[in-house]
Each structure stands twice: as C-alpha cells, then as structure tokens.
Write a protein that holds these residues in place. Structure first.
Motif, PDB file in Angstrom:
ATOM      1  N   THR A  48       0.830  -1.214   0.000  1.00 30.01           N
ATOM      2  CA  THR A  48       0.000   0.000   0.000  1.00 30.01           C
ATOM      3  C   THR A  48       0.864   1.263   0.000  1.00 30.01           C
ATOM      4  O   THR A  48       0.581   2.235  -0.725  1.00 30.01           O
ATOM      5  N   SER A  49       1.924   1.252   0.812  1.00 35.04           N
ATOM      6  CA  SER A  49       2.775   2.439   0.903  1.00 35.04           C
ATOM      7  C   SER A  49       3.619   2.641  -0.349  1.00 35.04           C
ATOM      8  O   SER A  49       4.077   3.756  -0.612  1.00 35.04           O
ATOM      9  N   ASN A  50       3.828   1.584  -1.110  1.00 38.88           N
ATOM     10  CA  ASN A  50       4.658   1.692  -2.317  1.00 38.88           C
ATOM     11  C   ASN A  50       3.835   1.628  -3.596  1.00 38.88           C
ATOM     12  O   ASN A  50       4.370   1.333  -4.664  1.00 38.88           O
ATOM     13  N   SER A  51       2.553   1.820  -3.458  1.00 38.98           N
ATOM     14  CA  SER A  51       1.701   1.812  -4.653  1.00 38.98           C
ATOM     15  C   SER A  51       1.288   3.246  -4.984  1.00 38.98           C
ATOM     16  O   SER A  51       1.246   4.123  -4.119  1.00 38.98           O
ATOM     17  N   VAL A  63      -2.578   1.762  -7.637  1.00 40.65           N
ATOM     18  CA  VAL A  63      -1.814   1.101  -8.697  1.00 40.65           C
ATOM     19  C   VAL A  63      -0.689   0.325  -8.039  1.00 40.65           C
ATOM     20  O   VAL A  63       0.188   0.903  -7.404  1.00 40.65           O
ATOM     21  N   VAL A  64      -0.754  -1.003  -8.166  1.00 42.82           N
ATOM     22  CA  VAL A  64       0.207  -1.875  -7.506  1.00 42.82           C
ATOM     23  C   VAL A  64       1.017  -2.599  -8.567  1.00 42.82           C
ATOM     24  O   VAL A  64       0.473  -3.053  -9.583  1.00 42.82           O
ATOM     25  N   LYS A  65       2.296  -2.723  -8.323  1.00 42.00           N
ATOM     26  CA  LYS A  65       3.160  -3.453  -9.239  1.00 42.00           C
ATOM     27  C   LYS A  65       2.780  -4.929  -9.272  1.00 42.00           C
ATOM     28  O   LYS A  65       2.463  -5.530  -8.227  1.00 42.00           O
ATOM     29  N   PHE A  68       4.904  -7.080  -7.118  1.00 44.15           N
ATOM     30  CA  PHE A  68       4.532  -7.065  -5.703  1.00 44.15           C
ATOM     31  C   PHE A  68       3.421  -8.082  -5.432  1.00 44.15           C
ATOM     32  O   PHE A  68       3.448  -8.826  -4.446  1.00 44.15           O
ATOM     33  N   ILE A  69       2.418  -8.095  -6.340  1.00 45.76           N
ATOM     34  CA  ILE A  69       1.292  -9.027  -6.152  1.00 45.76           C
ATOM     35  C   ILE A  69       1.764 -10.467  -6.236  1.00 45.76           C
ATOM     36  O   ILE A  69       1.367 -11.328  -5.439  1.00 45.76           O
ATOM     37  N   GLU A  70       2.631 -10.772  -7.208  1.00 47.78           N
ATOM     38  CA  GLU A  70       3.152 -12.133  -7.346  1.00 47.78           C
ATOM     39  C   GLU A  70       3.966 -12.535  -6.122  1.00 47.78           C
ATOM     40  O   GLU A  70       3.862 -13.657  -5.613  1.00 47.78           O
TER      41      GLU A  70
END
Length: 209
Positions: A48-51, A63-65, A68-70
């Motif tokens: 959350t902090s890096n999105s 917007v999430v990388k 990161f999700i994987e």
C-alpha cells in the motif's frame, strides 16, 4: 522583546524537531516494511505504501506493481504451506498423544482390575476350586468343626451309655450264671439224694425177698 524572540525561536525549534522526528519515524517504518519477511499484514502495508493512486470519476484507485502481487501471492502460499505443515504436525502430535492417553487408560484399567482381583484373592480362599470370602469360609469351617464336635460328644455319650448297658448286662449275666450254677447244684444234690433213696428202697426190697 528579547524574551518573546527567545520563546519564538524555542517554539520554532521544538516544532521543527517534532516534524523531523515524525518524518524519521515514518522513514524507519517504511524501511522496516518489506516483502522479503515479516507478517502478511506488514507486507500488505508495504504494498500500500509503495503503490501509486489516481482518481477517476470520483473513485480512488491504487496502482500496484504486478511483481509485488506475485511476491505477496507466493509469500501467502508459503505461509499457508508452513501453516498446513504445522497443522499436520500438531494433528500428528495430538493423535500420538491420544494414542498414548488411550494406552495409559487401558493400562490403568488393567492395573485397576488386577488390583481388584488381588484384593478379592486376599479377601477370599479357594475351597474345592471355588473362591469363597474369608468370612463365609470361616463360618463354614467353624460350622463343620462345631458339627463334628457335637457328633463326637453324641458318640461319646452313646458309647458311655452302651458301656453302662454292657456292664449291667455282664453283671446280670454273672448273677444269672451264679443262680444257674446254684440251681444246678441243688438239682444235682436232689438227684443224688433221690438216687440214694431209690437205691436204699431197692436194697430194702431185695432184703425182703
């Protein structure tokens, strides 16, 4: 005036220090968050902090990388594997503990039964292949002994009675024998007397001829 300036400068420095400390704390928190370790909740916070985010049609989007999700997905799967492994280990431990408890319960029941049998054997006596309580056995034993004593006393009484009757019979027989001998002697004497009288009469008769 100088006092007001000093107070103003002191308050400004204090506010600056507080803001700087908050920024440093936030930086440390962000630095401590990582996808390479820590609980899943902290990893979500890291994402959350890096999105990034943007608004479209009044709706806020994050917007999430994809990496990161994987990474988070893999971490969740790994955590689930660890959890399932620990669950299986705990279930195995529980099963082993239940088996041990069942074994101990069986041994306890067996020991209790053996103790009861020992107590029954201690309080009982084998008589003709039958286990009889000591109280019953003692009652039967003393009943038999009392019966035998009574029979012995009865036989002794009957023996004495028989002995007395035998002695009386012997005495009576002795008296009867004495009477018989006396009677036989008197009869013999009478016979001899009669024989002599008869002989005298015969002799007198011959002389008269």
């Amino acid at each position: 005036m100088k006092i007001y300036k000093v107070l103003f400068i002191a308050m400004a420095l204090l506010a600056f220090n507080l803001q700087f400390a908050q920024e440093q704390e936030q930086v440390q928190e962000e630095e401590s968050l990582s996808l390479d370790g820590g609980p899943i909740s902290s990893q979500f916070e890291y994402i959350t902090s890096n999105s990034g985010n943007y608004n479209a049609n009044g709706i806020r989007y994050e917007v999430v990388k994809l990496t990161f999700i994987e990474k988070l997905r893999q971490n969740v799967l790994d955590s689930l594997k660890v959890y399932n492994k620990k669950t299986a280990e705990l279930n195995a431990t529980i099963a082993a503990s239940e088996g041990t408890i069942n074994t101990l319960e069986n041994k306890l029941e067996e020991t209790t039964n053996n103790l009861m049998e020992v107590n029954e054997e201690k309080d009982s006596i084998s008589f003709l292949g039958i286990m009889i309580a000591k109280g019953t056995y003692n009652f039967m034993l003393w009943t038999i002994i009392t019966g035998l004593l009574l029979l012995l006393l009865f036989f002794i009484y009957k023996f004495r009675q028989s002995n007395i009757l035998t002695q009386e019979a012997k005495t009576g027989l002795s008296d009867l024998e004495m009477e018989y001998e006396d009677h036989r002697r008197r009869a013999l004497e009478r016979e001899q007397k009669i024989s002599r009288q008869l002989q005298d009469e015969l002799n007198k008769h011959k002389k008269t001829k």
